[in-house]
Design an enzyme around this catalytic site. Sequence first.
Site, short mmCIF file in Angstrom:
data_model
loop_
_atom_site.label_atom_id
_atom_site.label_comp_id
_atom_site.label_asym_id
_atom_site.label_seq_id
_atom_site.Cartn_x
_atom_site.Cartn_y
_atom_site.Cartn_z
N ARG A 118 1.18 -1.24 -0.36
CA ARG A 118 0.48 -0.08 0.16
C ARG A 118 0.83 1.32 0.18
NH1 ARG A 118 -4.07 1.83 4.53
NH2 ARG A 118 -5.73 3.31 3.25
N LYS A 183 1.50 -8.17 11.86
CA LYS A 183 1.12 -8.55 10.24
C LYS A 183 1.31 -9.08 9.69
CE LYS A 183 1.18 -5.52 5.99
NZ LYS A 183 0.85 -4.19 5.28
N ARG A 317 -4.47 2.21 13.86
CA ARG A 317 -3.74 1.81 14.96
C ARG A 317 -4.10 1.21 16.75
NH1 ARG A 317 -1.46 1.99 11.21
NH2 ARG A 317 0.46 3.32 9.99
#
Length: 321
Positions: A118, A183, A317
């Site tokens: 991204r 992640k 976040r």
Amino acid sequence: MKDISIPLKMINLLADGEFYSGKKISRTLGISFAAINTYIQIIRNWGIHVFTVPGKGYCLHAQLQLLNETAIRARLPSGRLTVLSVVDSTNQYLIERMLTLKPGDACVAEYQKHGRGRRGRQWISPFGNNLYFSLYWRLEQGLSSACVLSLMVGIVIAEMLRHLGAEGVRIKWPNDLYLNNCKMAGILMDIIGNTGRNANVVIGVGINLTMSASEAKLIDQDWINLQEAGIAIDRNVLVAELIDNLRRALLQFERDGFSPFVARWQALDVFCDQPVKLLIGEREIRGIARGIDVRGALLLEQDGECHAYLGGEISLRGLSL
């Protein structure tokens, strides 16, 4: 692209993790002793760890499970698939061939030289360690329906990984998958189209399977791979199952829209009912995450009221309690 047939043959030879002498490599590949180190360096540049031990020869740090086109196709009931060894990026590969593609066409690669994430970030893509694939689709509803597509793809991938044993996988809005609060996978959408018209979409997926820390020095956030979590999934099974399930889900999406997927998202949302912050340009907005709505907008509760956030450059976040 330069001829890479010899480095690929060398990887296939070494993939079992056993030691091979220089003499054995030279004879098997038909190359000189002097050339061996040149080709070893090439595959090291692709992210493969090769050890050299005097008196024993060369071996990999660990076995590689290479992509097997026959095994993948055996699990795909229909549709076209291209299996690649080395590519700039799987998304770019499909974009450059878009005029000849049919919805559902896909490609998978062992190694991406210029993998993208991204916002143009680099997606670290070492050879044979992870899973990198892209799928093309044509959205008849146009660009208006494309904004929720990455959410639907995340749902399908998370559910499939959980089905295959990665039970802790969850989704982070809008396009990441998390495991143990780190992640482990990302989704990149390239959308080509005009407002009100059909949209061509290339869906790119990267999943960390066995990548080591030394291969990921450039990653600037907490990350994890499935192997670290004690989860072993056959790469060939995984890519076949994911492509098949994404094709089915895209047909359902075209027929029914995003509504049937909303509840499935809520069950997988890593930040559901937790304090979070949104970063929108220079602004920071705090609140409690309350899932998504039917448009795919993030719902944020502030002072007892829910506000929807959608589109633009928004980063989500988590916050400590």
